[in-house]
Design a protein around this motif. Structure first.
Motif, PDB file in Angstrom:
ATOM      1  N   ALA A  14       0.780  -0.984  -0.139  1.00  0.00           N
ATOM      2  CA  ALA A  14       0.069  -0.182   0.215  1.00  0.00           C
ATOM      3  C   ALA A  14       0.887   1.206  -0.181  1.00  0.00           C
ATOM      4  O   ALA A  14       1.843   1.602   0.857  1.00  0.00           O
ATOM      5  CB  ALA A  14      -1.082  -0.148   1.161  1.00  0.00           C
ATOM      6  N   PRO A  15       0.668   2.165  -1.053  1.00  0.00           N
ATOM      7  CA  PRO A  15       1.468   3.348  -0.914  1.00  0.00           C
ATOM      8  C   PRO A  15       0.573   4.321  -0.195  1.00  0.00           C
ATOM      9  O   PRO A  15      -0.547   4.411  -0.008  1.00  0.00           O
ATOM     10  CB  PRO A  15       1.278   3.581  -2.591  1.00  0.00           C
ATOM     11  CG  PRO A  15       0.176   3.131  -3.072  1.00  0.00           C
ATOM     12  CD  PRO A  15      -0.163   1.753  -2.238  1.00  0.00           C
ATOM     13  N   SER A  16       1.167   5.647  -0.042  1.00  0.00           N
ATOM     14  CA  SER A  16       0.316   6.790   0.240  1.00  0.00           C
ATOM     15  C   SER A  16      -0.214   7.326  -0.980  1.00  0.00           C
ATOM     16  O   SER A  16       0.329   7.281  -2.199  1.00  0.00           O
ATOM     17  CB  SER A  16       1.367   7.918   0.762  1.00  0.00           C
ATOM     18  OG  SER A  16       1.632   7.528   2.088  1.00  0.00           O
ATOM     19  N   VAL A  17      -1.428   7.695  -1.144  1.00  0.00           N
ATOM     20  CA  VAL A  17      -2.171   7.880  -2.366  1.00  0.00           C
ATOM     21  C   VAL A  17      -2.620   9.386  -2.285  1.00  0.00           C
ATOM     22  O   VAL A  17      -2.878   9.993  -1.239  1.00  0.00           O
ATOM     23  CB  VAL A  17      -3.446   7.266  -2.208  1.00  0.00           C
ATOM     24  CG1 VAL A  17      -4.494   7.513  -3.676  1.00  0.00           C
ATOM     25  CG2 VAL A  17      -3.372   5.868  -2.384  1.00  0.00           C
ATOM     26  N   SER A  18      -2.231  10.191  -3.467  1.00  0.00           N
ATOM     27  CA  SER A  18      -2.694  11.548  -3.450  1.00  0.00           C
ATOM     28  C   SER A  18      -3.370  11.944  -4.873  1.00  0.00           C
ATOM     29  O   SER A  18      -3.157  11.329  -5.930  1.00  0.00           O
ATOM     30  CB  SER A  18      -1.563  12.163  -3.270  1.00  0.00           C
ATOM     31  OG  SER A  18      -1.790  13.779  -3.646  1.00  0.00           O
ATOM     32  N   VAL A  19      -4.536  12.677  -4.634  1.00  0.00           N
ATOM     33  CA  VAL A  19      -5.316  13.336  -5.722  1.00  0.00           C
ATOM     34  C   VAL A  19      -5.382  14.589  -5.476  1.00  0.00           C
ATOM     35  O   VAL A  19      -5.651  15.076  -4.292  1.00  0.00           O
ATOM     36  CB  VAL A  19      -6.496  12.694  -6.096  1.00  0.00           C
ATOM     37  CG1 VAL A  19      -7.294  13.224  -7.051  1.00  0.00           C
ATOM     38  CG2 VAL A  19      -6.586  11.059  -6.213  1.00  0.00           C
ATOM     39  N   SER A  20      -5.123  15.424  -6.427  1.00  0.00           N
ATOM     40  CA  SER A  20      -5.130  17.171  -6.339  1.00  0.00           C
ATOM     41  C   SER A  20      -5.905  17.633  -7.303  1.00  0.00           C
ATOM     42  O   SER A  20      -5.784  17.294  -8.520  1.00  0.00           O
ATOM     43  CB  SER A  20      -3.564  17.422  -6.409  1.00  0.00           C
ATOM     44  OG  SER A  20      -3.761  18.914  -6.423  1.00  0.00           O
ATOM     45  N   THR A  21      -6.595  18.786  -6.971  1.00  0.00           N
ATOM     46  CA  THR A  21      -7.209  19.388  -7.730  1.00  0.00           C
ATOM     47  C   THR A  21      -6.299  20.221  -8.614  1.00  0.00           C
ATOM     48  O   THR A  21      -6.756  20.899  -9.607  1.00  0.00           O
ATOM     49  CB  THR A  21      -8.088  20.487  -7.091  1.00  0.00           C
ATOM     50  OG1 THR A  21      -7.316  21.406  -6.009  1.00  0.00           O
ATOM     51  CG2 THR A  21      -9.172  19.867  -6.305  1.00  0.00           C
ATOM     52  N   LEU A  22      -5.014  20.652  -8.320  1.00  0.00           N
ATOM     53  CA  LEU A  22      -3.817  21.131  -9.130  1.00  0.00           C
ATOM     54  C   LEU A  22      -3.768  20.505 -10.204  1.00  0.00           C
ATOM     55  O   LEU A  22      -3.308  21.030 -11.666  1.00  0.00           O
ATOM     56  CB  LEU A  22      -2.814  21.299  -8.350  1.00  0.00           C
ATOM     57  CG  LEU A  22      -3.009  22.408  -7.191  1.00  0.00           C
ATOM     58  CD1 LEU A  22      -1.479  22.447  -6.506  1.00  0.00           C
ATOM     59  CD2 LEU A  22      -3.380  23.747  -7.758  1.00  0.00           C
ATOM     60  N   TYR A  23      -3.960  19.039 -10.189  1.00  0.00           N
ATOM     61  CA  TYR A  23      -3.464  18.151 -11.329  1.00  0.00           C
ATOM     62  C   TYR A  23      -4.587  17.042 -11.483  1.00  0.00           C
ATOM     63  O   TYR A  23      -4.383  15.895 -11.029  1.00  0.00           O
ATOM     64  CB  TYR A  23      -2.104  17.245 -11.100  1.00  0.00           C
ATOM     65  CG  TYR A  23      -0.936  18.463 -11.046  1.00  0.00           C
ATOM     66  CD1 TYR A  23      -0.556  18.998 -12.273  1.00  0.00           C
ATOM     67  CD2 TYR A  23      -0.341  18.710  -9.871  1.00  0.00           C
ATOM     68  CE1 TYR A  23       0.598  19.838 -12.339  1.00  0.00           C
ATOM     69  CE2 TYR A  23       0.554  19.570  -9.801  1.00  0.00           C
ATOM     70  CZ  TYR A  23       0.927  20.170 -10.893  1.00  0.00           C
ATOM     71  OH  TYR A  23       1.952  21.106 -10.771  1.00  0.00           O
ATOM     72  N   PRO A  24      -5.932  17.489 -11.842  1.00  0.00           N
ATOM     73  CA  PRO A  24      -6.854  16.526 -11.629  1.00  0.00           C
ATOM     74  C   PRO A  24      -7.124  15.297 -12.658  1.00  0.00           C
ATOM     75  O   PRO A  24      -7.682  14.429 -12.257  1.00  0.00           O
ATOM     76  CB  PRO A  24      -8.297  17.467 -12.186  1.00  0.00           C
ATOM     77  CG  PRO A  24      -7.410  18.574 -13.036  1.00  0.00           C
ATOM     78  CD  PRO A  24      -6.034  18.823 -12.560  1.00  0.00           C
ATOM     79  N   ASP A  25      -6.039  15.058 -13.273  1.00  0.00           N
ATOM     80  CA  ASP A  25      -5.949  13.868 -14.029  1.00  0.00           C
ATOM     81  C   ASP A  25      -4.740  13.051 -13.528  1.00  0.00           C
ATOM     82  O   ASP A  25      -4.558  11.821 -14.194  1.00  0.00           O
ATOM     83  CB  ASP A  25      -5.587  14.031 -15.403  1.00  0.00           C
ATOM     84  CG  ASP A  25      -4.422  14.665 -15.934  1.00  0.00           C
ATOM     85  OD1 ASP A  25      -3.873  15.186 -14.929  1.00  0.00           O
ATOM     86  OD2 ASP A  25      -3.913  14.464 -17.121  1.00  0.00           O
ATOM     87  N   THR A  26      -4.345  13.264 -12.365  1.00  0.00           N
ATOM     88  CA  THR A  26      -3.227  12.397 -11.726  1.00  0.00           C
ATOM     89  C   THR A  26      -3.280  11.698 -10.591  1.00  0.00           C
ATOM     90  O   THR A  26      -4.018  12.476  -9.599  1.00  0.00           O
ATOM     91  CB  THR A  26      -1.811  13.568 -11.794  1.00  0.00           C
ATOM     92  OG1 THR A  26      -1.701  14.005 -13.140  1.00  0.00           O
ATOM     93  CG2 THR A  26      -0.656  12.773 -11.429  1.00  0.00           C
ATOM     94  N   LEU A  27      -3.003  10.484 -10.626  1.00  0.00           N
ATOM     95  CA  LEU A  27      -2.987   9.718  -9.188  1.00  0.00           C
ATOM     96  C   LEU A  27      -1.534   9.766  -8.911  1.00  0.00           C
ATOM     97  O   LEU A  27      -0.687   9.185  -9.751  1.00  0.00           O
ATOM     98  CB  LEU A  27      -3.700   8.414  -9.394  1.00  0.00           C
ATOM     99  CG  LEU A  27      -3.633   7.692  -8.224  1.00  0.00           C
ATOM    100  CD1 LEU A  27      -4.258   7.990  -7.098  1.00  0.00           C
ATOM    101  CD2 LEU A  27      -4.062   5.883  -8.696  1.00  0.00           C
ATOM    102  N   VAL A  28      -1.083   9.948  -7.544  1.00  0.00           N
ATOM    103  CA  VAL A  28       0.204   9.725  -7.215  1.00  0.00           C
ATOM    104  C   VAL A  28       0.222   8.749  -6.366  1.00  0.00           C
ATOM    105  O   VAL A  28      -0.527   8.841  -5.049  1.00  0.00           O
ATOM    106  CB  VAL A  28       0.866  11.144  -6.689  1.00  0.00           C
ATOM    107  CG1 VAL A  28       2.297  11.177  -6.123  1.00  0.00           C
ATOM    108  CG2 VAL A  28       0.763  12.261  -7.588  1.00  0.00           C
ATOM    109  N   LEU A  29       1.203   7.775  -6.351  1.00  0.00           N
ATOM    110  CA  LEU A  29       1.191   6.789  -5.221  1.00  0.00           C
ATOM    111  C   LEU A  29       2.982   6.992  -4.897  1.00  0.00           C
ATOM    112  O   LEU A  29       3.871   6.865  -5.637  1.00  0.00           O
ATOM    113  CB  LEU A  29       1.272   5.608  -6.148  1.00  0.00           C
ATOM    114  CG  LEU A  29      -0.042   4.792  -6.748  1.00  0.00           C
ATOM    115  CD1 LEU A  29      -0.034   3.748  -7.440  1.00  0.00           C
ATOM    116  CD2 LEU A  29      -1.188   5.146  -5.995  1.00  0.00           C
TER     117      LEU A  29
END
Length: 113
Positions: free
Chosen positions: A29-44
């Motif tokens: 399990a990674p830390s998961v991040s979704v941001s309104t700055l990059y709305p098409d990007t999922l960061v693991l």
């Protein structure tokens, strides 16, 4: 003034995350991040778990040659980054690992003898 982004605008990375929980639920399990700055990007993000980073990189078919390597924190932290396209968006993998000092490396080497 900018129009606020709606939750529906984050659908692409959230869809990727939903797919990952079913297809790759057995992976670290990674830390998961979704941001309104990059709305098409999922960061693991993987903290002190480069093996987890590599496991996900391989699972997503990201070529090892596309992984960038850097150092931050005055040379104390290794940073790996890679990106791939997924369900119409971007999945970004980020891995951080502490780089041991010379004294720490010597101490570990002595402990194993």
């Amino acid at each position: 003034m900018r129009t606020p982004i709606t939750l529906a605008s984050l659908g692409t990375p959230l869809t990727a995350l939903r797919i990952f929980t079913s297809e790759y639920g057995h992976l670290p399990a990674p830390s998961v991040s979704v941001s309104t700055l990059y709305p098409d990007t999922l960061v693991l993000t993987f903290y002190d778990d480069l093996a987890g980073f590599e496991t996900w990189r391989e699972a997503l078919g990201v070529p090892s040659v596309s992984v960038s390597h850097g150092v931050q924190g005055g040379g104390r932290t290794r940073v790996l980054e890679a990106e791939t396209g997924y369900v119409g968006g971007v999945v970004k993998l980020v891995g951080y690992a502490t780089i041991p000092t010379v004294e720490e490396a010597r101490s570990r080497a002595g402990a194993g003898s």
